[in-house]
Design an enzyme around this catalytic site. Sequence first.
Site, mmCIF file in Angstrom:
data_model
loop_
_atom_site.group_PDB
_atom_site.id
_atom_site.type_symbol
_atom_site.label_atom_id
_atom_site.label_comp_id
_atom_site.label_asym_id
_atom_site.label_seq_id
_atom_site.Cartn_x
_atom_site.Cartn_y
_atom_site.Cartn_z
ATOM 1 N N SER A 168 -9.612 1.507 2.924
ATOM 2 C CA SER A 168 -8.796 2.280 2.017
ATOM 3 C C SER A 168 -7.729 1.460 1.285
ATOM 4 O O SER A 168 -7.145 1.949 0.325
ATOM 5 C CB SER A 168 -8.116 3.412 2.782
ATOM 6 O OG SER A 168 -7.251 2.878 3.767
ATOM 7 N N SER A 189 -9.611 -0.797 7.179
ATOM 8 C CA SER A 189 -9.100 -0.664 5.809
ATOM 9 C C SER A 189 -8.383 -1.869 5.227
ATOM 10 O O SER A 189 -8.074 -1.855 4.038
ATOM 11 C CB SER A 189 -8.173 0.536 5.719
ATOM 12 O OG SER A 189 -8.940 1.683 5.559
ATOM 13 N N LYS A 202 0.854 -1.198 0.000
ATOM 14 C CA LYS A 202 0.000 0.000 0.000
ATOM 15 C C LYS A 202 0.885 1.241 0.000
ATOM 16 O O LYS A 202 1.892 1.281 0.725
ATOM 17 C CB LYS A 202 -0.888 -0.046 1.249
ATOM 18 C CG LYS A 202 -1.953 1.041 1.328
ATOM 19 C CD LYS A 202 -2.815 0.834 2.570
ATOM 20 C CE LYS A 202 -3.941 1.834 2.691
ATOM 21 N NZ LYS A 202 -4.804 1.601 3.869
HETATM 22 N N1 GLN Z 1 -12.993 3.754 6.510
HETATM 23 C C1 GLN Z 1 -12.356 4.213 7.706
HETATM 24 C C2 GLN Z 1 -12.033 5.686 7.592
HETATM 25 O O1 GLN Z 1 -12.306 6.247 6.572
HETATM 26 C C3 GLN Z 1 -11.142 3.392 7.997
HETATM 27 C C4 GLN Z 1 -9.939 3.788 7.262
HETATM 28 C C5 GLN Z 1 -8.736 2.952 7.574
HETATM 29 O O2 GLN Z 1 -8.834 1.927 8.236
HETATM 30 N N2 GLN Z 1 -7.588 3.457 7.163
HETATM 31 O O3 GLN Z 1 -11.519 6.278 8.495
#
Ligand code: GLN
Length: 491
Positions: free
Chosen positions: A154, A178, A79
Site C-alpha cells: 500500500s 506494504s 506515507k
Molecule cells: N497487501 C496487504 C494487505 O492488503 C498488506 C498491506 C500492508 O502491509 N499495509 O493487507
Amino acid sequence: MNTHELTSVQIKKNILSGDMSAKSVTAEFFSRVEKSDTEIGAYLSLNKEMALKKADEVDKKIKAGAHVGLLAGVPIAVKDNICVADSITTCASKILANYRSPYDAHVIERINDEDGIVIGKTNLDEFAMGSSTEHSAFKITKNPWDLDYVPGGSSGGSAAAIAADMAAVALGSDTGGSVRQPAAFCGVVGLKPTYGRVSRYGMVAFGSSLDQIGTLSKDVADSSLLLQAIANYDKRDSTCVNLEIPDYISQLESLDPGISIGVPKEYFAEGLKDEVRKAVDTGLDIYKKLGAKIVEISLPHTEYAVAAYYIIATAEASSNLSRYDGVRYGFRSQQSSGILKMYEATRSEGFGDEVKRRIMMGNYVLSAGHYDAYYLKASKVRTLIKSDFDSAFEKVDCIICPTSPVPAYKVNEKSSDPLEMYLSDVYTIPANLAGIPGISVPCGLTSDGLPIGMQILGKHFDELKILQIARLFEKELNFNAVKPKLDFTKE
Ligand code: GLN
C-alpha cells in the site's frame, strides 16, 4: 547529476560541505514534484511552507557552526497514514479527508530532531489495505517505470516518489508487505524493521500486531541512514522494545561475505513468474561468487500464511477502525436522524469497498461461535510460522527469496479480484506474522522493463545484518544506476 537524483547521503554531504543549501535542495525537489507528479500521482499533499522554513533553519544552524542532525537537509516523503502536526492525515480515506493531526508521530519527531525535511504526504491504499494503491479514495498512483502499471502497495506513493526522484527517502508502513512489495515494483530499496524496533506512535493503526513503519530509498546506505534516525525507544508505543541500537551507518560495509543463505523451497513454488525466479537465482549466484554458502531450507507452514494473515489483520482492523464513527474524527454524514443512523451513514459513505470488506471479514472471524475456528486457529498458525523461522535461523544468517511472485501488473488488472490480490502477498506476509525484519532490493528487470525485487529476511533485531547483506549485493549489481525513463520530465 541533477540534485533530485542524488541519494540522501550525497545530499547531506553537499549540504554539510556548503556546496548546496538545504533551502535550494528543498526548492529543487518541489519543482521536480510539480513537473512529474501530475502524471505519477505519488503525493496527496505537499508541505511547502513548513519544509522551506525548516530548510532555512538547517542552513542557519550550519552557518552558525551549530550541531546538525543525521538527516541534515534531506527531503523526505511520508506515507499519509503517519501523523505530521498541523497537516492533513487522510489515510487516503474519505472518512479522514479533513483530519488535521494535532501532533507529530514519533518518527516525525525523530526526523525533525535530526534536521530532515518532510516535504509531503504520499498516496496509499485506503488505511493501507491493498497491494496496488488503487484503493485510495483520492487517486491512483502510477508506476514511474511504466505509467500503465501499478506501483504496488500500500505504500505505492512513497515508492513511486523515490523511483521518480521526487523525494530522497520516504517512510512507509508494512503490515503484510506494504513497504517491500511496492519497493520491488518500483525498483527501489524497501526495509521493514523488526516489530518493535520503530515506534508506531502517531501511525494510524491497521493490524496492530503486524504494523511496522519502514523506509523506502534509492540505495541501502540511505535505508541505514533513515533507520538510524527513526529507530529509537519510545514508551508511548508499548510494543516498542528498549534494546541497544547498532550503528547501522558506520558498520554497513563491514560484513565478511562468507555467510550462509537459506533459500526456502516453499518460496520458489507454483505461481512464481519465471522471470522473477531467474532474477533471484542470478542474485543468489552473485552471493555464491562472493563466497556465501547457499543452503536449501524449508519453512513448512508457508502455505497457511496468507489465510492466517487475512484473519488476524482483518480482525484487528475491524477493531481499530471502529473509532471512525463521525463523532471523534473527520467526516460525518449529513444524514443524522439519530445517533445510530448517523454512525451507519458515516461509515457507509466514508469507507471504500475494500475497507468495508475487511471490516466485515474481521467482525465475522471475531464473532461468537467463530472466534475459536478462525482467530484462535490463525493465531496458532502464526506461532508455527514463527517457529519455522526460528529453526531456520539456527542454521543460516539470512533467508533470500523473491519479494513478490509477480512484477508490477497493469492498473485495473487485478482490482476486481480481491482474492488474487491477497494471494500475491504470499512472500511478504510471513515476516509480519513472525515479526522479523526484511528488506527488498532491486535485482533485475523483466523483458517489459519492469523492476524485480529480491527479499532478504533476518532474525529479530538483526536489521544491521540484512542491511549489510543487501549492501554486498547492491555493490555488485549497481542497480541504482538504472533509472525509469520519464520522458515528460526531461530536463
Ligand atoms: N497487501 C496487504 C494487505 O492488503 C498488506 C498491506 C500492508 O502491509 N499495509 O493487507
